[in-house]
Motif scaffolding. Structure first.
Motif, short mmCIF file in Angstrom:
data_model
loop_
_atom_site.label_atom_id
_atom_site.label_comp_id
_atom_site.label_asym_id
_atom_site.label_seq_id
_atom_site.Cartn_x
_atom_site.Cartn_y
_atom_site.Cartn_z
N THR A 26 -2.61 7.99 -4.30
CA THR A 26 -3.79 7.73 -3.47
C THR A 26 -3.66 6.39 -2.75
O THR A 26 -4.64 5.64 -2.63
N THR A 27 -2.47 6.05 -2.31
CA THR A 27 -2.24 4.77 -1.67
C THR A 27 -3.07 4.62 -0.39
O THR A 27 -3.32 5.58 0.32
N ARG A 28 -3.44 3.38 -0.11
CA ARG A 28 -4.24 3.08 1.08
C ARG A 28 -3.41 2.40 2.16
O ARG A 28 -3.85 2.30 3.30
N HIS A 29 -2.25 1.86 1.80
CA HIS A 29 -1.41 1.11 2.73
C HIS A 29 -2.22 0.03 3.45
O HIS A 29 -2.28 0.00 4.69
N PRO A 30 -2.84 -0.86 2.69
CA PRO A 30 -3.71 -1.87 3.32
C PRO A 30 -2.90 -2.92 4.08
O PRO A 30 -1.70 -3.10 3.85
N HIS A 31 -3.58 -3.62 4.96
CA HIS A 31 -3.00 -4.79 5.65
C HIS A 31 -1.67 -4.46 6.32
O HIS A 31 -0.71 -5.23 6.22
#
Length: 218
Positions: A26-31
């Protein structure tokens, strides 16, 4: 040394939460967007330094679901502590005021396996099979680390159980690397003793994608 706005405990929590997202798919790949790229172009303020193995399967930014400017990453095979590694971590502590250094190892480490093979050859009395280039020196250094570890060492896994389990060789090597960083750098040791820096070590499981963090000291 300037203090960061984030405490080491929060840094550990962010790493743990990011790894939970990665391991569960459930990665968001933030920033990682254009705004973030432009925002950090004039400076950096990472919330932690991660000293990890160079293995291509263990990229800290991905394993912890972080993005640009989040982590100050230093890597070497088998988490060997050389002068360039120490200087890099000292920069993170002195110039960037990171509140946490996490030493990240992993199961299935080729450098640890080479060291174990070297130790087994010595124990059997068989002629040593030397590795090419500088690889043999790497195996020698790690074998000395592993050979120095004695007694009933354990790795706590508070996220899963309060009962400790015996250390694997990969975990033993990682714990030794953390201790070596502190022992060999007066700057890092002073920051740690002053309460400005926390040190921890962790092990990554290649199959599950999960990181077990241990050895946090404050």
């Amino acid at each position: 040394m300037a203090h960061t706005a984030i405490h080491a405990h929060e840094s550990l929590a962010r790493l743990s939460e990011g790894n939970a997202r990665f391991a569960s798919g459930t990665t968001r790949h933030p920033h990682s967007d254009e705004d973030r790229r432009l925002g950090v172009s004039s400076g950096q303020a990472p919330f932690a330094a991660v000293f990890s193995c160079a293995d291509s399967r263990v990229p800290p930014e991905i394993v912890f679901d972080c993005g640009l400017g989040d982590l100050f990453v230093v890597r070497s095979a088998g988490q060997m502590v050389e002068n360039a590694v120490l200087a890099s971590l000292e920069f993170a502590v002195h110039e960037l005021s990171v509140p946490l250094i996490l030493v990240l190892g992993h199961e299935g480490c080729g450098a640890v396996a080479a060291a174990e093979s070297l130790m087994a050859q010595r124990a059997s009395g068989a002629p040593l099979v030397l590795l090419p280039g500088h690889l043999n020196a790497l195996a020698e250094q790690i074998s000395r680390r592993l050979g120095a570890g004695s007694g009933e060492a354990h790795l706590k896994t508070p996220a899963l159980t309060d009962a400790p389990r015996p250390m694997t060789q990969a975990a033993r090597n990682t714990a030794a690397a953390r201790a070596e960083v502190c022992a060999r750098s007066p700057l890092i040791r002073a920051a740690h003793e002053a309460g400005d820096l926390e040190l921890a070590h962790a092990i990554y499981d290649l199959e599950t994608g999960r990181v077990t963090i241990s050895g946090a000291e404050n």
